[in-house]
Structure formats: structure tokens, C-alpha cells
Design a protein around this motif. Structure first.
Motif, PDB file in Angstrom:
ATOM      1  N   ARG A 156       0.878  -1.166   0.004  1.00 20.27           N
ATOM      2  CA  ARG A 156       0.083   0.086   0.032  1.00 20.27           C
ATOM      3  C   ARG A 156       0.862   1.295   0.020  1.00 20.27           C
ATOM      4  NH1 ARG A 156      -0.821  -1.643   5.471  1.00 20.27           N
ATOM      5  NH2 ARG A 156       0.265  -0.353   6.979  1.00 20.27           N
ATOM      6  N   ALA A 157       0.352   2.389  -0.609  1.00 19.45           N
ATOM      7  CA  ALA A 157       0.849   3.656  -0.713  1.00 19.45           C
ATOM      8  C   ALA A 157       1.103   4.286   0.542  1.00 19.45           C
ATOM      9  CB  ALA A 157       0.316   4.251  -1.945  1.00 19.45           C
ATOM     10  N   ASP A 158       1.801   3.843   1.628  1.00 18.92           N
ATOM     11  CA  ASP A 158       1.995   4.750   2.887  1.00 18.92           C
ATOM     12  C   ASP A 158       3.081   5.884   2.117  1.00 18.92           C
ATOM     13  OD1 ASP A 158       0.187   3.479   4.250  1.00 18.92           O
ATOM     14  OD2 ASP A 158       1.609   2.377   5.495  1.00 18.92           O
ATOM     15  N   PRO A 159       3.578   6.919   3.213  1.00 21.80           N
ATOM     16  CA  PRO A 159       4.711   7.653   2.715  1.00 21.80           C
ATOM     17  C   PRO A 159       6.034   6.724   2.572  1.00 21.80           C
ATOM     18  CG  PRO A 159       3.476   8.728   4.403  1.00 21.80           C
ATOM     19  CD  PRO A 159       2.945   7.289   4.263  1.00 21.80           C
ATOM     20  N   ILE A 160       6.642   6.971   1.477  1.00 17.44           N
ATOM     21  CA  ILE A 160       7.827   6.249   1.203  1.00 17.44           C
ATOM     22  C   ILE A 160       8.703   6.131   2.203  1.00 17.44           C
ATOM     23  CG2 ILE A 160       9.714   5.657  -0.520  1.00 17.44           C
ATOM     24  CD1 ILE A 160       6.768   5.104  -1.548  1.00 17.44           C
ATOM     25  N   ALA A 161       9.137   7.405   3.013  1.00 14.85           N
ATOM     26  CA  ALA A 161      10.255   7.136   3.864  1.00 14.85           C
ATOM     27  C   ALA A 161       9.801   6.634   5.032  1.00 14.85           C
ATOM     28  CB  ALA A 161      10.318   8.862   4.458  1.00 14.85           C
ATOM     29  N   ASP A 162       8.454   6.452   5.454  1.00 16.58           N
ATOM     30  CA  ASP A 162       7.768   5.925   6.444  1.00 16.58           C
ATOM     31  C   ASP A 162       7.882   4.301   6.508  1.00 16.58           C
ATOM     32  OD1 ASP A 162       7.354   8.116   7.805  1.00 16.58           O
ATOM     33  OD2 ASP A 162       5.196   8.102   7.489  1.00 16.58           O
ATOM     34  N   ILE A 163       7.802   3.874   5.209  1.00 14.94           N
ATOM     35  CA  ILE A 163       7.669   2.365   4.709  1.00 14.94           C
ATOM     36  C   ILE A 163       9.204   2.028   5.096  1.00 14.94           C
ATOM     37  CG2 ILE A 163       7.791   0.644   3.269  1.00 14.94           C
ATOM     38  CD1 ILE A 163       5.400   2.248   1.925  1.00 14.94           C
ATOM     39  N   ALA A 164      10.256   2.970   4.387  1.00 13.28           N
ATOM     40  CA  ALA A 164      11.467   2.596   4.357  1.00 13.28           C
ATOM     41  C   ALA A 164      12.027   2.555   5.721  1.00 13.28           C
ATOM     42  CB  ALA A 164      12.374   3.609   3.577  1.00 13.28           C
TER      43      ALA A 164
END
Length: 228
Positions: A156-164
Motif C-alpha cells: 500500500r501507498a503509505d509515505p515512502i520514507a515511513d515504509i523505508a
């Protein structure tokens, strides 16, 4: 300063950094003293202060170089399976950290008080799009593959930096626990703990377990072939 003398200074700086990295891995952080490092390259202690200003600055340069090399190993080639690419990069992460444990600890400030780096800024906080710090470059490698996984509809498209940040935290935690022996030191933690936990996290973020397993197999085949 002439071009020749500038090149000589850069060469001596590089020698001091490389000597520090070697001493760090061979002897440990207690070896990182101005006299010990300078002696290893046949120079006087003054070389550390002339080229860096002192040990704190040299250690910052060593950590930056370690992060640069770290970022390089995380930069695996893109394929049409971004999740497989993530698994390959994850293997590179673990290999780098476990093969260079003292260097890895220095990078994250996990050494004795005399060699602890200042607290780093938050890598996941909003920042200007152009960042050149070595630690940011390494984190950007993680964000790149995460962005591709999102674009491919795998998670899912959570904020990229948060997923990383979530993924980095998972890998970092398991690596440190293995380094300190809390998950053993036989290399099983990556297979028995990190692998299943990563699969569970990605399933929780929307991927299908069967599809994840296909990506894992592709990554394993690439690693077995010795190609990233």
C-alpha cells in the motif's frame, strides 16, 4: 595550495581513513587513537590534526566513508520484480553489517563514548530533495526500492520514507541482536527471524504471500548465481 599539494593532502586523508577502518575491524574501537592511526601509515600524530583537526573529525570521515560503501552495496540493479530487488538488497545489507561489525557500530554511534558520533538527523523527516550526506544516500537506496514496490502495487501507498524506516528498523534490529549474540551468531537469525518477519510485514502491507514467495525464490536464484 597547489594542485599537486592538494592531491597529496587528499591522498594522506584517504590513507588515514583507510588505516582507521582497518584498525577498527582488526582491533576494535579502542585502537582508534591519533598515534595508532598515524603510525599505521608511517606518519606522525600531527598528521591527524593537520588533515582532520582531531580524532572526532577523523571518526566522522571514517563513518561517512563506511556509509558510502554501505550505500554502494545497497544499490542493486533494478529488475521487473522490485520485491526480489528488495530481498537482494536486504541480503547485501546483512552481509555488509555482519562482515564489518565494528564499522557498522561506528556508523550508528554504537561504540565507546570516546568514539560516539553525534546524534544524526531524522532520515525520515521532511527534507530538501537534494541531500549528499553518505547516510542519507544509503537511506535513499532503501526508499528507491520501496517506491518501486508501491508503484508496482505490491504494497500500500503509505509515505515512502515511513515504509523505508519500518523496513530499515526491522533489518537493523535483527542485525544488532545477532551481532551481540542474543539471536545466536551462526547466521540463523537472518533466515529464521528476519526473513519471516519481513514476509509478515509485507503481507500486512498488502502483498500476497504466494507472490512474495515467488519474489524470494527469484532473489535466492540471483544470489546463488553470484549476481545482484
Amino acid at each position: 595550495m597547489t594542485e599537486e599539494s592538494d592531491q597529496s593532502a587528499q591522498s594522506r586523508r584517504a590513507q588515514l581513513i583507510e588505516a582507521s577502518i582497518q584498525l577498527l575491524e582488526e582491533v576494535g574501537p579502542e585502537a582508534l587513537r591519533a598515534r595508532t592511526v598515524a603510525t599505521k601509515i608511517g606518519a606522525s600524530t600531527m598528521a591527524v590534526y593537520s588533515h582532520f583537526g582531531g580524532m572526532n573529525e577523523l571518526l566522522e570521515a571514517v563513518a561517512a566513508e563506511a556509509f558510502t560503501r554501505f550505500g554502494a552495496v545497497l544499490a542493486v540493479p533494478d529488475t521487473d520484480d522490485p520485491v526480489a530487488d528488495f530481498f537482494v538488497a536486504g541480503d547485501a545489507y546483512c552481509t555488509y553489517a555482519l562482515d564489518n561489525p565494528q564499522r557498522y557500530r561506528l556508523m550508528f554511534g554504537l561504540v565507546s563514548p570516546q568514539t560516539t558520533r553525534p546524534a544524526a538527523r531524522s532520515l525520515s523527516a521532511p527534507r530538501a530533495p537534494v541531500e549528499t550526506a553518505a547516510d542519507t544516500t544509503a537511506f535513499n537506496q532503501m526508499m528507491h526500492v520501496v517506491e518501486r514496490m508501491v508503484a508496482a502495487g505490491r504494497i500500500r501507498a503509505d509515505p515512502i520514507a515511513d515504509i523505508a524506516g519500518r523496513l530499515w528498523s526491522l533489518v537493523h534490529g535483527v542485525v544488532l541482536l545477532e551481532m551481540t549474540g542474543y539471536l545466536g551468531q551462526e547466521g540463523h537469525a537472518v533466515t529464521n527471524v528476519l526473513g519471516p518477519a519481513t514476509m509478515d510485514l509485507l503481507v500486512g502491507m498488502g502483498d500476497e504471500r504466494a507472490r512474495l514467495e515467488q519474489s524470494r525464490v527469484r532473489a535466492a536464484e540471483r544470489l546463488a548465481a553470484g549476481a545482484s
